[in-house]
Design a protein around this motif. Structure first.
Motif, PDB file in Angstrom:
ATOM      1  N   PHE A   1      34.716  28.910  38.900  1.00  0.00           N
ATOM      2  CA  PHE A   1      36.043  28.476  39.278  1.00  0.00           C
ATOM      3  C   PHE A   1      36.432  29.064  40.623  1.00  0.00           C
ATOM      4  N   GLU A   2      37.323  28.378  41.280  1.00  0.00           N
ATOM      5  CA  GLU A   2      37.935  28.876  42.512  1.00  0.00           C
ATOM      6  C   GLU A   2      39.425  28.622  42.381  1.00  0.00           C
ATOM      7  N   LEU A   3      40.192  29.686  42.176  1.00  0.00           N
ATOM      8  CA  LEU A   3      41.618  29.580  41.909  1.00  0.00           C
ATOM      9  C   LEU A   3      42.379  30.613  42.735  1.00  0.00           C
ATOM     10  N   LEU A   4      43.692  30.702  42.511  1.00  0.00           N
ATOM     11  CA  LEU A   4      44.536  31.674  43.206  1.00  0.00           C
ATOM     12  C   LEU A   4      45.125  32.653  42.210  1.00  0.00           C
ATOM     13  N   ASP A   5      45.163  33.948  42.582  1.00  0.00           N
ATOM     14  CA  ASP A   5      45.791  34.934  41.712  1.00  0.00           C
ATOM     15  C   ASP A   5      47.290  34.986  41.990  1.00  0.00           C
ATOM     16  N   SER A   6      47.988  35.890  41.334  1.00  0.00           N
ATOM     17  CA  SER A   6      49.447  35.958  41.456  1.00  0.00           C
ATOM     18  C   SER A   6      49.906  36.410  42.839  1.00  0.00           C
ATOM     19  N   ASP A   7      48.993  36.900  43.673  1.00  0.00           N
ATOM     20  CA  ASP A   7      49.323  37.247  45.061  1.00  0.00           C
ATOM     21  C   ASP A   7      48.961  36.113  46.026  1.00  0.00           C
ATOM     22  N   GLY A   8      48.449  35.009  45.490  1.00  0.00           N
ATOM     23  CA  GLY A   8      48.053  33.881  46.326  1.00  0.00           C
ATOM     24  C   GLY A   8      46.665  34.035  46.930  1.00  0.00           C
ATOM     25  N   LYS A   9      45.921  35.048  46.477  1.00  0.00           N
ATOM     26  CA  LYS A   9      44.576  35.303  46.996  1.00  0.00           C
ATOM     27  C   LYS A   9      43.548  34.465  46.236  1.00  0.00           C
ATOM     28  N   ALA A  10      42.583  33.903  46.953  1.00  0.00           N
ATOM     29  CA  ALA A  10      41.524  33.117  46.324  1.00  0.00           C
ATOM     30  C   ALA A  10      40.651  34.009  45.448  1.00  0.00           C
ATOM     31  N   VAL A  11      40.343  33.523  44.264  1.00  0.00           N
ATOM     32  CA  VAL A  11      39.542  34.259  43.281  1.00  0.00           C
ATOM     33  C   VAL A  11      38.505  33.303  42.701  1.00  0.00           C
ATOM     34  N   THR A  12      37.279  33.809  42.517  1.00  0.00           N
ATOM     35  CA  THR A  12      36.233  33.050  41.825  1.00  0.00           C
ATOM     36  C   THR A  12      35.666  33.941  40.724  1.00  0.00           C
ATOM     37  N   GLU A  13      34.806  33.356  39.900  1.00  0.00           N
ATOM     38  CA  GLU A  13      34.172  34.163  38.850  1.00  0.00           C
ATOM     39  C   GLU A  13      33.327  35.284  39.450  1.00  0.00           C
ATOM     40  N   ALA A  14      32.877  35.122  40.687  1.00  0.00           N
ATOM     41  CA  ALA A  14      32.086  36.162  41.349  1.00  0.00           C
ATOM     42  C   ALA A  14      32.895  37.448  41.544  1.00  0.00           C
ATOM     43  N   ASP A  15      34.221  37.325  41.600  1.00  0.00           N
ATOM     44  CA  ASP A  15      35.072  38.515  41.734  1.00  0.00           C
ATOM     45  C   ASP A  15      35.022  39.386  40.476  1.00  0.00           C
ATOM     46  N   PHE A  16      34.514  38.855  39.398  1.00  0.00           N
ATOM     47  CA  PHE A  16      34.415  39.591  38.140  1.00  0.00           C
ATOM     48  C   PHE A  16      32.963  39.927  37.790  1.00  0.00           C
ATOM     49  N   ALA A  17      32.064  39.771  38.735  1.00  0.00           N
ATOM     50  CA  ALA A  17      30.632  40.023  38.502  1.00  0.00           C
ATOM     51  C   ALA A  17      30.434  41.423  37.938  1.00  0.00           C
ATOM     52  N   GLY A  18      29.587  41.500  36.927  1.00  0.00           N
ATOM     53  CA  GLY A  18      29.292  42.776  36.297  1.00  0.00           C
ATOM     54  C   GLY A  18      30.268  43.155  35.206  1.00  0.00           C
ATOM     55  N   ARG A  19      31.319  42.350  35.026  1.00  0.00           N
ATOM     56  CA  ARG A  19      32.292  42.609  33.962  1.00  0.00           C
ATOM     57  C   ARG A  19      32.329  41.412  33.013  1.00  0.00           C
ATOM     58  N   TYR A  20      32.739  41.683  31.814  1.00  0.00           N
ATOM     59  CA  TYR A  20      32.989  40.607  30.860  1.00  0.00           C
ATOM     60  C   TYR A  20      34.334  39.988  31.213  1.00  0.00           C
ATOM     61  N   MET A  21      34.471  38.690  30.974  1.00  0.00           N
ATOM     62  CA  MET A  21      35.738  38.012  31.172  1.00  0.00           C
ATOM     63  C   MET A  21      36.218  37.474  29.832  1.00  0.00           C
ATOM     64  N   LEU A  22      37.435  37.828  29.473  1.00  0.00           N
ATOM     65  CA  LEU A  22      38.097  37.311  28.287  1.00  0.00           C
ATOM     66  C   LEU A  22      39.132  36.325  28.822  1.00  0.00           C
ATOM     67  N   ILE A  23      38.896  35.018  28.640  1.00  0.00           N
ATOM     68  CA  ILE A  23      39.666  33.987  29.330  1.00  0.00           C
ATOM     69  C   ILE A  23      40.435  33.106  28.350  1.00  0.00           C
ATOM     70  N   TYR A  24      41.717  32.895  28.694  1.00  0.00           N
ATOM     71  CA  TYR A  24      42.546  31.959  27.931  1.00  0.00           C
ATOM     72  C   TYR A  24      43.184  30.971  28.894  1.00  0.00           C
ATOM     73  N   PHE A  25      43.122  29.681  28.578  1.00  0.00           N
ATOM     74  CA  PHE A  25      43.770  28.625  29.343  1.00  0.00           C
ATOM     75  C   PHE A  25      45.084  28.262  28.655  1.00  0.00           C
ATOM     76  N   GLY A  26      46.164  28.196  29.412  1.00  0.00           N
ATOM     77  CA  GLY A  26      47.461  27.840  28.856  1.00  0.00           C
ATOM     78  C   GLY A  26      48.461  27.596  29.968  1.00  0.00           C
ATOM     79  N   TYR A  27      49.738  27.793  29.661  1.00  0.00           N
ATOM     80  CA  TYR A  27      50.766  27.618  30.689  1.00  0.00           C
ATOM     81  C   TYR A  27      51.990  28.446  30.346  1.00  0.00           C
ATOM     82  N   THR A  28      52.741  28.835  31.367  1.00  0.00           N
ATOM     83  CA  THR A  28      53.837  29.785  31.184  1.00  0.00           C
ATOM     84  C   THR A  28      55.045  29.203  30.472  1.00  0.00           C
TER      85      THR A  28
END
Length: 162
Positions: A1-28
């Motif tokens: 994925f290529e998305l934006l974090d709460s600071d508006g910074k681009a984030v991909t799954e590569a930013d979490f390399a070496g860590r497990y990701m616990l992911i939930y899709f939803g809406y506020t």
């Protein structure tokens, strides 16, 4: 994925390399399921931290919005802070969200209340509701369905996170 974090910074799954990701899709703006599942997900992470802090430290909790029209980075930052200090909330353009959801085989669709105008801002989002566990290599490990408790999820995380 290529998305934006709460600071508006681009984030991909590569930013979490070496860590497990616990992911939930939803809406506020979700009235019930999303806050329940996010609360359960972050409670499971806290339970894991109480028994295996070294394992919990390797897990990144992530919330991906399926409502890019309303879930701005600022809104996501405020929302994530309600659940856990380590929760990363992500959004993006409609195309970026669609691509992320497709990659995880997440279903979502905007539902306009019966009789509401097409430009109604009080719509709901119908969406899949499971929590994904991705490995340090960003590959799928398992998912947790909504009937599991935080305790059940924490126990499974304790077995799966190395």
């Amino acid at each position: 994925f290529e998305l934006l974090d709460s600071d508006g910074k681009a984030v991909t799954e590569a930013d979490f390399a070496g860590r497990y990701m616990l992911i939930y899709f939803g809406y506020t703006f979700c009235p019930d399921i999303c806050p329940t599942e996010l609360g359960k997900m972050t409670a499971a992470l806290d339970l894991l931290a109480a028994i295996a802090p070294e394992k919990a430290a390797t897990v990144a909790p992530i919330f991906i919005s399926v409502d890019p029209d309303r879930d701005t980075p600022d809104r996501l930052g405020e929302y994530a802070a309600l659940f856990h200090p380590r929760l990363t909330a992500l959004t993006g353009s409609p195309d970026q969200v669609r691509a992320a959801a497709a990659a995880y085989k997440v279903f979502y669709v905007k539902v306009n209340p019966a009789g509401g105008p097409p430009d109604n801002r009080d719509y709901l989002m119908d969406h899949s509701s499971q929590i994904y566990l991705m490995g340090p290599d960003a590959h799928y490990k398992t998912h947790f369905i909504s009937t599991l408790s935080a305790k059940d999820i924490a126990a499974e995380l304790g077995k799966l996170v190395e």
